[in-house]
Design a protein around this motif. Structure first.
Motif, PDB file in Angstrom:
ATOM      1  N   SER A  23       0.850  -1.196   0.000  1.00 37.81           N
ATOM      2  CA  SER A  23       0.000   0.000   0.000  1.00 37.81           C
ATOM      3  C   SER A  23       0.881   1.240   0.000  1.00 37.81           C
ATOM      4  N   ASP A  38      -3.327  -2.408  -0.651  1.00 42.20           N
ATOM      5  CA  ASP A  38      -3.285  -3.862  -0.491  1.00 42.20           C
ATOM      6  C   ASP A  38      -3.182  -4.586  -1.836  1.00 42.20           C
ATOM      7  N   THR A  73       4.033   2.159   2.105  1.00 44.92           N
ATOM      8  CA  THR A  73       3.631   2.564   3.443  1.00 44.92           C
ATOM      9  C   THR A  73       3.406   1.338   4.316  1.00 44.92           C
ATOM     10  N   SER A  74       2.879   0.283   3.722  1.00 45.80           N
ATOM     11  CA  SER A  74       2.711  -1.005   4.393  1.00 45.80           C
ATOM     12  C   SER A  74       2.820  -2.096   3.357  1.00 45.80           C
ATOM     13  N   THR A  76       4.949  -5.509   1.617  1.00 46.46           N
ATOM     14  CA  THR A  76       6.318  -5.886   1.289  1.00 46.46           C
ATOM     15  C   THR A  76       6.509  -5.969  -0.220  1.00 46.46           C
TER      16      THR A  76
END
Length: 375
Positions: A23, A38, A73-74, A76
């Motif tokens: 994300s 996501d 931001t999140s 991998t």
């Protein structure tokens, strides 16, 4: 000779690039803009993944994450199973060489004070792939010939302002090929080329994929190009930062499941009048207006524009699930994966889809003749 049985313990090949729940949120004027949400995708050696969607759908931001030009931001991002954030300097250098990015805008991506020769020679010298002026000149001539800038002597000494947009784009493609990459990320890389040169270049890239095992992430608004270049690969359709449909290109193009994918295909110009009339009779979007990333609709973000939207679409967020009867094609649409005898939400309000809205959604496809993507 004795028969051999397949090794059931063999592990599947590790993808070149893998995004796992990646994300990217931008903070603009005190607001959070979820450009990518996501996203999970992977590309292996010799594979091609095509990202399609209208401007603002998150294609370029996704490509930048895969290229290491931005950090998620999140989630991998991995190269050959190795998390980019955990790489050593040597591993990072190898990754930088193996993954190359062809930018969309050659006017901005080429240094205006460097000649074509200098632009192509710098990465060759930096990575030790050519030594001495003669060897560098030979390699530069090969690259220019590959992208149909011939004779190469006529272009190697030129600066970007001395070339047309199409010629600049070909130089950008040549720069992406300088290091013999294992993965090429092409962001609308053929949008400024003439049709004949475009086909020639795509054929050359296809040859690299088949003979050298080069993987591709190809971004385009032109679904005809996606069909041509990624016919043997996969296509992922993005809408407001999310993957709404993904599967083999042949199935996504010939048997689209998500209403948004169908709208993109309906917006492709059809030269045959009879086929064009059939496409228009199929309906279109309820609205051509694209929601703002700073104020996304609740539930399914596509429901304000969807001709199939139901009340549950306003409340529940769909997830990518296999299409019934098609295990290799996933779609994020509850109406498709869990059909119910519920009246579409637009039917009660009289907002029936019209062919006029389908025409207005031409911008949703980014016009199949090209156009710039916005991250």
């Amino acid at each position: 000779m004795p028969e051999t049985t397949p090794d059931s313990s063999a592990q599947p090949a590790v993808p070149l690039i893998e995004l796992d729940g990646a994300s990217q949120v931008f903070h603009v004027k005190g607001r959070d803009l979820p450009a990518v949400s996501d996203v999970s995708l992977s590309v292996g050696p010799g594979e091609v993944l095509c990202l399609v969607g209208e401007s603002g759908s998150g294609k370029t931001t996704t490509a930048r994450l895969a290229a290491g030009l931005a950090s998620p931001t999140s989630g991998t991002v991995r190269y050959e199973g190795k998390d980019l954030s955990a790489m050593t300097r040597a591993e990072r250098r190898e990754y930088r060489r193996a993954v190359q990015y062809i930018h969309q805008d050659p006017y901005a991506s080429l240094n205006p004070i460097r000649s074509v020769r200098s632009t192509l020679a710098i990465p060759l010298k930096r990575h030790g792939l050519a030594r001495g002026a003669a060897e560098i000149d030979e390699r530069v001539d090969e690259l220019l010939t590959t992208v149909d800038l011939t004779p190469p002597d006529s272009y190697s000494a030129k600066f970007p302002h001395q070339m047309s947009g199409g010629q600049r784009q070909r130089v950008a493609v040549a720069r992406g090929l300088t290091l013999s990459p294992r993965l090429l990320i092409a962001d609308e890389s053929t949008s400024m080329l003439d049709v004949s040169i475009r086909v020639s270049l795509l054929n050359m890239l296809t040859k690299l994929r088949k003979e050298e095992g080069v993987g591709f992430i190809y971004i385009t608004h032109d679904l005809a190009l996606a069909k041509y270049f990624a016919w043997e690969g996969r296509t992922a359709v993005m809408y407001l930062g999310k993957i709404v449909e993904v599967g083999p290109t042949q199935q996504v193009i010939n048997n689209p499941q998500h209403p948004y994918t169908k709208a993109l295909l309906e917006a492709v110009p059809e030269p045959d009048p009879e086929l064009a009339a059939q496409k228009k009779s199929g309906g279109g979007l309820v609205s051509a207006e694209i929601p703002s990333l700073s104020d996304l609709p609740s539930g399914c973000t596509f429901h304000p524009r969807c001709p199939l939207a139901q009340d549950r679409c306003r409340e529940n967020v769909p997830v990518l699930e296999p299409v019934p009867g098609a295990t290799v094609q996933d779609v994020a649409c509850m109406v498709v994966t869990d059909p119910r005898p519920e009246s579409p939400a637009g039917a009660a309000s009289g907002n029936a889809p019209t062919s006029g809205n389908a025409a207005a959604s031409g911008s949703a496809a980014g016009s199949a003749t090209g156009g710039g993507g916005v991250p």
